[in-house]
Design a protein around this motif. Sequence first.
Motif, short mmCIF file in Angstrom:
data_model
loop_
_atom_site.label_atom_id
_atom_site.label_comp_id
_atom_site.label_asym_id
_atom_site.label_seq_id
_atom_site.Cartn_x
_atom_site.Cartn_y
_atom_site.Cartn_z
N GLU A 183 0.84 -1.20 0.00
CA GLU A 183 0.00 0.00 0.00
C GLU A 183 0.87 1.25 0.00
O GLU A 183 1.88 1.32 0.70
CB GLU A 183 -0.91 -0.01 1.23
N PHE A 184 0.48 2.26 -0.82
CA PHE A 184 1.18 3.54 -0.85
C PHE A 184 0.44 4.54 0.02
O PHE A 184 -0.77 4.75 -0.16
CB PHE A 184 1.26 4.07 -2.29
N VAL A 185 1.15 5.13 0.96
CA VAL A 185 0.53 6.05 1.92
C VAL A 185 1.32 7.35 1.93
O VAL A 185 2.55 7.34 1.92
CB VAL A 185 0.49 5.44 3.33
N ALA A 186 0.64 8.47 1.96
CA ALA A 186 1.28 9.79 2.05
C ALA A 186 0.87 10.44 3.36
O ALA A 186 -0.32 10.44 3.71
CB ALA A 186 0.89 10.66 0.87
N PHE A 187 1.85 10.97 4.07
CA PHE A 187 1.58 11.74 5.28
C PHE A 187 1.71 13.23 4.95
O PHE A 187 2.77 13.68 4.50
CB PHE A 187 2.56 11.37 6.40
N VAL A 188 0.67 13.95 5.17
CA VAL A 188 0.63 15.38 4.84
C VAL A 188 0.39 16.16 6.12
O VAL A 188 -0.47 15.78 6.93
CB VAL A 188 -0.47 15.70 3.80
N GLY A 189 1.16 17.23 6.29
CA GLY A 189 0.96 18.03 7.49
C GLY A 189 1.94 19.18 7.53
O GLY A 189 2.89 19.26 6.74
N ALA A 190 1.69 20.08 8.45
CA ALA A 190 2.57 21.23 8.61
C ALA A 190 3.93 20.80 9.14
O ALA A 190 4.10 19.68 9.65
CB ALA A 190 1.93 22.24 9.56
N THR A 191 4.90 21.70 8.99
CA THR A 191 6.24 21.44 9.53
C THR A 191 6.16 21.20 11.03
O THR A 191 5.55 21.98 11.77
CB THR A 191 7.16 22.64 9.25
N GLY A 192 6.76 20.12 11.47
CA GLY A 192 6.73 19.79 12.88
C GLY A 192 5.55 18.91 13.27
O GLY A 192 5.37 18.61 14.46
N ALA A 193 4.78 18.50 12.28
CA ALA A 193 3.61 17.67 12.60
C ALA A 193 3.99 16.24 12.95
O ALA A 193 3.18 15.50 13.51
CB ALA A 193 2.63 17.69 11.43
N GLY A 194 5.23 15.81 12.56
CA GLY A 194 5.67 14.46 12.94
C GLY A 194 5.86 13.53 11.77
O GLY A 194 6.00 12.31 11.97
N LYS A 195 5.89 14.05 10.54
CA LYS A 195 6.04 13.18 9.36
C LYS A 195 7.38 12.44 9.39
O LYS A 195 7.42 11.21 9.27
CB LYS A 195 5.92 14.02 8.09
N THR A 196 8.46 13.20 9.53
CA THR A 196 9.79 12.58 9.58
C THR A 196 9.94 11.72 10.82
O THR A 196 10.62 10.69 10.81
CB THR A 196 10.88 13.67 9.56
N SER A 197 9.29 12.12 11.90
CA SER A 197 9.38 11.35 13.14
C SER A 197 8.82 9.95 12.95
O SER A 197 9.35 8.97 13.50
CB SER A 197 8.62 12.07 14.26
N ILE A 198 7.75 9.83 12.16
CA ILE A 198 7.17 8.51 11.91
C ILE A 198 8.18 7.62 11.20
O ILE A 198 8.34 6.43 11.54
CB ILE A 198 5.88 8.66 11.08
N ILE A 199 8.91 8.18 10.21
CA ILE A 199 9.94 7.40 9.52
C ILE A 199 11.03 6.97 10.49
O ILE A 199 11.48 5.81 10.49
CB ILE A 199 10.55 8.23 8.37
N ASN A 200 11.47 7.89 11.34
CA ASN A 200 12.51 7.57 12.31
C ASN A 200 12.07 6.48 13.28
O ASN A 200 12.88 5.64 13.70
CB ASN A 200 12.90 8.82 13.10
N LEU A 201 10.80 6.48 13.63
CA LEU A 201 10.30 5.48 14.58
C LEU A 201 10.18 4.12 13.92
O LEU A 201 10.45 3.09 14.56
CB LEU A 201 8.94 5.92 15.13
#
Length: 566
Positions: free
Chosen positions: A436-454
């Motif tokens: 499945e292809f999923v896109a995370f969209v949100g303002a800066t600091g919303a946690g998009k990169t954090s999800i990848i790191n986790l």
Amino acid sequence: MKTNNQRTNVFKRLISYTTTGRKWFILAFVLILLISFFELIQPRLIQMAIDEHISTLGDPWYETESADGAVAYQDKYYTAEAQSGKTPYYIHQDGEVFYFAENVENTNQAQIMAKHEVMAFRGAHYRSVVILASVYLMVVVLQFLATYGQVYLLNHIGQSVVYTVRKDLYSHLLHLPLSYFDTHPMGNLVTRMTNDTENLNEMFTSVIMNFLRDGVTLIGIVVMMFIMNVRLTLYVLALLPLIGFSSYMFRKVIRVVLLKERAIISKINTLLSENLSGMSTIQVFNREGRVYKEFDTENKANYKIGLQDVKITSLFRPGIELLKALGIAMLIFTGGRHYLSGLVSFGILYAFIDYIQRFFQPILRLAESYNVLQSALTSGERIFHLLDEESDIHQTKNPVPIQNFKGKIEFRNVWFAYVEEEWVLKDVSFTIEPGEFVAFVGATGAGKTSIINLVCRFYDIQKGAIFIDGVDIKDYDIYELRRHIGLVLQDVFLFTGTVADNIVLGKDEISREKVNAVVEMVNAQRLFKDCPKGWKNRSWKEGRPLAQGSLSFWPLPEPWFTARIY
């Protein structure tokens, strides 16, 4: 300020790195003992030559009937051994003329001696002087060879220690979590790897063994002086309280200066690392002036603290030289009086002057080596503080093996914060099915990169759980988990090397044919548009990366290799 116990513990840990080369360490210590012996014996040899042979011109000679071992002179035989009832004769020198007479003060009736006749009387002493001179030369040569061997061995030990420390340090850095690098400047870490480890090399090559050598030499000099003359030795040792007080004050003041100096150098390295790596940002926001002022402030502080170091050292060395001159003057006064009174020989007086000069050399080296030792111990503290840093990402003892990895990701009530209680993710739950292809969209600091790191487990969550294929990621082996994840970031980092090196990222088992196929698959041929040397083209050209537009394609092929499609 560090306690003595902490410094002692650091020193013990540093010494533990020499265990693998213990035999070389012992051999270096044996050479130091030999060097100290050779150094101590030299004044003694000169004293023996002066007292027993050179200054014996005025010794009495006695007429003897036996020719065995005697000197023939004008049909008579003379010996240096006292003969009962015999009149003593003396050789008297007046300029270049020698006389042989009963009374050395009245040469009117004395017989003038030819040079070969003088040498007949002095031949045994001359041969002894030649032997002593040869022994002295041999001792100097042996001292040179032993010093060469000691310096070579110490440098070998020092380089081995630095090599091992750097290897351990770099290996430890590679396994620290990303959270550590978020809170520690890169320049500070570079200082640990370069400057601090080099300080350890200097300590092993010029401090530790020199401490042993100088300590042995000082003890040996005192013993030799006591053997030769107790009274003169006590006069010399009267200077020890002044020497001890001067060394104590120097050590106390210089330690504070050295600690400040190391802290400032660390700041300068940090500024350089950050500013040079972020030069484009500095220039685009026109911050050159402010950055220059920041650096200039730290540089001036380093300049001022360096001047303090120079002033203190410059004051200490002349102070010790003054004490040495005082000791020699006192020795000439008291020793000269004893010599004129016949209590000491000229050879002993000369040897004492030589010994007292040698006595102050180790004191100067010991005091000045304290700078190096303190600098090395400070560096050792910083290095071991880094080595003692523990990762907050803990490896499970019994990891679940990864078989038929499909990639189903589930976040279940996840709470996460980089800083305690400053939540980036609050009670987040979602599921991503395999394929499945999923896109995370949100303002800066919303946690998009954090999800990848986790997902990659670069950080651990505070609450909740993350599952991959139904298994909590904390139950997987960390390195096995990351090997099954292909990560493509927006900001591309180019490592030193070729185009191919940056695509395969160290996977030597991947052939160039496979790399070509994957590059075409992800439509990344443009990587080589401006690369005349193809795969061998350097990733960096004249200090700048290749075309910015092609950078986004660099990380694309690597996830295909991670997925092991071949």
